[in-house]
Design a protein around this motif. Structure first.
Motif, PDB file in Angstrom:
ATOM      1  N   ALA A  94      -4.845   0.827   4.148  1.00 39.58           N
ATOM      2  CA  ALA A  94      -5.806   0.617   3.060  1.00 39.58           C
ATOM      3  C   ALA A  94      -6.991   1.574   3.196  1.00 39.58           C
ATOM      4  O   ALA A  94      -7.446   2.151   2.205  1.00 39.58           O
ATOM      5  N   LEU A  95      -7.461   1.772   4.411  1.00 33.40           N
ATOM      6  CA  LEU A  95      -8.575   2.706   4.644  1.00 33.40           C
ATOM      7  C   LEU A  95      -8.153   4.141   4.321  1.00 33.40           C
ATOM      8  O   LEU A  95      -8.910   4.891   3.691  1.00 33.40           O
ATOM      9  N   LYS A  97      -5.842   5.028   2.189  1.00 37.43           N
ATOM     10  CA  LYS A  97      -5.728   5.112   0.728  1.00 37.43           C
ATOM     11  C   LYS A  97      -7.109   5.273   0.099  1.00 37.43           C
ATOM     12  O   LYS A  97      -7.301   6.083  -0.808  1.00 37.43           O
ATOM     13  N   TRP A  98      -8.077   4.503   0.583  1.00 34.19           N
ATOM     14  CA  TRP A  98      -9.446   4.605   0.073  1.00 34.19           C
ATOM     15  C   TRP A  98      -9.989   6.015   0.299  1.00 34.19           C
ATOM     16  O   TRP A  98     -10.566   6.615  -0.607  1.00 34.19           O
ATOM     17  N   THR A 101      -8.386   8.481  -2.049  1.00 36.72           N
ATOM     18  CA  THR A 101      -8.875   8.302  -3.413  1.00 36.72           C
ATOM     19  C   THR A 101     -10.278   8.870  -3.595  1.00 36.72           C
ATOM     20  O   THR A 101     -10.608   9.387  -4.660  1.00 36.72           O
ATOM     21  N   ASN A 102     -11.104   8.800  -2.562  1.00 31.09           N
ATOM     22  CA  ASN A 102     -12.531   9.111  -2.703  1.00 31.09           C
ATOM     23  C   ASN A 102     -13.021  10.369  -1.998  1.00 31.09           C
ATOM     24  O   ASN A 102     -14.206  10.672  -2.062  1.00 31.09           O
TER      25      ASN A 102
END
Length: 118
Positions: A94-95, A97-98, A101-102
């Protein structure tokens, strides 16, 4: 929002699991157990010393298990995630992916902050 738990106690844990080499090693071992040289090939640009330090730390913290196959000729060692180590995979993904994305926005913000400071 308050930080859960005792900051003094969780800070070293967050430092350990937030280290870039730790993240990469955990994600690589999430696929299957691997030998040292397999891990080293998959973690680009990690030195032998840094990989050894990372694996020892993860083993000490109970996230990685080291298994020696003495009956093999020559003997060899395999590393795998423990049950505790497997519980870390989903939050790390999840980290990642974040971050994926950013990252452009974060890079832009850093450039703007640098330009403002100069």
């Amino acid at each position: 929002m308050s930080v859960p738990g005792d900051c003094e106690r969780i800070s070293p844990i967050l430092s350990r699991v937030g280290d870039k080499w730790t993240v990469l090693v955990i994600l690589i071992l999430s696929e299957e157990p691997k030998r040292y040289n397999q891990i080293r090939r998959e973690v680009e640009n990690i030195s032998q010393r840094m990989l050894t330090v990372t694996l020892r730390g993860l083993e000490r913290d109970g996230l990685v298990m080291r298994r020696v196959f003495a009956e093999k000729n020559p003997p060899w060692v395999e590393y795998s995630l423990t049950e505790l180590g497997h519980t870390l995979v989903e939050p790390l993904l999840a980290l990642c992916k974040w971050a994926s994305t950013n990252y452009l926005l974060i890079e832009e913000n850093a450039r703007n902050a640098e330009a403002t400071c100069n």
